[in-house]
Scaffold this motif. Sequence first.
Motif, mmCIF file in Angstrom:
data_model
loop_
_atom_site.group_PDB
_atom_site.id
_atom_site.type_symbol
_atom_site.label_atom_id
_atom_site.label_comp_id
_atom_site.label_asym_id
_atom_site.label_seq_id
_atom_site.Cartn_x
_atom_site.Cartn_y
_atom_site.Cartn_z
ATOM 1 N N LEU A 33 43.002 31.359 59.125
ATOM 2 C CA LEU A 33 44.212 31.271 59.929
ATOM 3 C C LEU A 33 45.167 32.407 59.571
ATOM 4 C CD1 LEU A 33 45.435 29.452 62.076
ATOM 5 C CD2 LEU A 33 46.521 28.134 60.246
ATOM 6 N N LYS A 34 45.334 32.624 58.265
ATOM 7 C CA LYS A 34 46.091 33.783 57.786
ATOM 8 C C LYS A 34 45.609 34.116 56.385
ATOM 9 C CE LYS A 34 50.049 31.138 56.081
ATOM 10 N NZ LYS A 34 51.487 30.997 56.084
ATOM 11 N N TRP A 35 45.862 35.349 55.986
ATOM 12 C CA TRP A 35 45.476 35.781 54.657
ATOM 13 C C TRP A 35 46.457 36.840 54.171
ATOM 14 C CZ3 TRP A 35 44.191 40.914 53.887
ATOM 15 C CH2 TRP A 35 43.867 41.658 55.022
ATOM 16 N N SER A 36 46.511 36.992 52.851
ATOM 17 C CA SER A 36 47.371 38.025 52.285
ATOM 18 C C SER A 36 46.701 38.619 51.051
ATOM 19 C CB SER A 36 48.751 37.457 51.926
ATOM 20 O OG SER A 36 48.630 36.516 50.872
ATOM 21 N N TYR A 37 47.098 39.827 50.763
ATOM 22 C CA TYR A 37 46.586 40.545 49.597
ATOM 23 C C TYR A 37 47.769 41.237 48.939
ATOM 24 C CZ TYR A 37 44.279 44.284 46.949
ATOM 25 O OH TYR A 37 43.878 45.143 45.956
ATOM 26 N N THR A 38 48.001 40.945 47.681
ATOM 27 C CA THR A 38 49.078 41.606 46.937
ATOM 28 C C THR A 38 48.504 42.216 45.669
ATOM 29 O OG1 THR A 38 49.636 39.533 45.813
ATOM 30 C CG2 THR A 38 50.887 40.047 47.800
ATOM 31 N N TYR A 39 49.120 43.281 45.225
ATOM 32 C CA TYR A 39 48.650 43.908 43.996
ATOM 33 C C TYR A 39 49.808 44.637 43.319
ATOM 34 C CZ TYR A 39 48.645 48.309 46.574
ATOM 35 O OH TYR A 39 49.020 49.397 47.309
ATOM 36 N N GLU A 40 49.643 44.811 42.020
ATOM 37 C CA GLU A 40 50.591 45.573 41.233
ATOM 38 C C GLU A 40 49.895 46.860 40.825
ATOM 39 O OE1 GLU A 40 52.573 43.361 38.112
ATOM 40 O OE2 GLU A 40 52.124 41.499 39.173
ATOM 41 N N LYS A 41 50.505 47.996 41.155
ATOM 42 C CA LYS A 41 49.870 49.294 40.928
ATOM 43 C C LYS A 41 49.469 49.539 39.477
ATOM 44 C CE LYS A 41 51.315 52.391 44.546
ATOM 45 N NZ LYS A 41 52.036 53.601 44.867
ATOM 46 N N ASP A 42 50.302 49.145 38.550
ATOM 47 C CA ASP A 42 50.074 49.485 37.147
ATOM 48 C C ASP A 42 49.166 48.501 36.409
ATOM 49 O OD1 ASP A 42 51.751 51.621 37.604
ATOM 50 O OD2 ASP A 42 53.531 50.587 36.853
ATOM 51 N N LYS A 43 48.755 47.437 37.064
ATOM 52 C CA LYS A 43 47.927 46.428 36.397
ATOM 53 C C LYS A 43 46.499 46.463 36.948
ATOM 54 C CE LYS A 43 51.281 43.016 34.971
ATOM 55 N NZ LYS A 43 51.598 41.595 34.974
ATOM 56 N N PHE A 44 45.550 46.472 36.012
ATOM 57 C CA PHE A 44 44.145 46.491 36.407
ATOM 58 C C PHE A 44 43.739 45.161 37.041
ATOM 59 C CE2 PHE A 44 39.517 46.517 35.367
ATOM 60 C CZ PHE A 44 39.195 47.595 36.159
ATOM 61 N N TYR A 45 44.303 44.055 36.518
ATOM 62 C CA TYR A 45 43.998 42.726 37.053
ATOM 63 C C TYR A 45 45.169 42.163 37.845
ATOM 64 C CZ TYR A 45 40.132 42.873 33.776
ATOM 65 O OH TYR A 45 39.007 43.233 33.096
ATOM 66 N N GLY A 46 45.897 42.992 38.554
ATOM 67 C CA GLY A 46 47.101 42.548 39.240
ATOM 68 C C GLY A 46 46.912 42.122 40.675
#
Length: 188
Positions: A33-46
Motif C-alpha cells: 500500500l505504501k513503503w518508505s526507505y530512510t538512511y543516515e549517510k554516515d552510518k553503515f547500518y543506518g
Amino acid sequence: MKIRCKKFGDDYTQVRGHEDTIVDFLKDHSFYLKWSYTYEKDKFYGSKFALTHPVTLQTKTFKNTPETYYRLTPKGEILIEEREENPVYTAVLFTIHKEKGKFDDLAWADLLLQAPNFNSLQTITPEHEYVVHTVTDKKQKAYPLFEGGVIIFNEYKNIKTIFNDADGDGFKKTLVKNGYQPIQKERG
C-alpha cells in the motif's frame, strides 16, 4: 565421518549492501500500500525500510543489519528473515552394514539418536533401505535413507534433511550438489 558445512543458494540475500536492489524492486511493483526507505549517510547500518501490507494494513519494518536477510517474490512481496549470518551444519555419512570384517564409521548413529526431532529409524528392505521419521511441534516427516546417504543436522542438532547419493558421487560431491559447501572435517 563428520563434515561441517554451510548452505548456499537458498534465495535469501543479506539486506546490507542490497538496499538499492530493494528500492528498485519496490518502485517496479505495487504489492505494498505504501513503503518508505530512510538512511543516515554516515552510518553503515543506518538504513530502514517500512512496508505497509495492502490487506492487513500492518507496517513491517526492517533494517540493514548483518542478521537481516530478504527474498523477493514474483508478486512483489519482500520476505524478511532474521538469521545468523552464516549458520553451520554438520553432515554425516550413513553407513550401517558390516563390510570386510569391520563396521564403517558410526558417527551418524550418535548424532541421529540424540537429535531432538528424531522419532525412529525403520527398515524398509533388506537391501539397505531405511526411513528416518522426525517429529516437531508442527509436523512429522519421513525421509528415505539408503546406504551412503548424507544426514544434515542444524546447529541445534536437529535433523534438517537427508540426501541419498543415487549417482555414486561420494560424500562431499553429494553435499555440494545439494547446496552445501564443506568447510572443515571433524573427527568422531
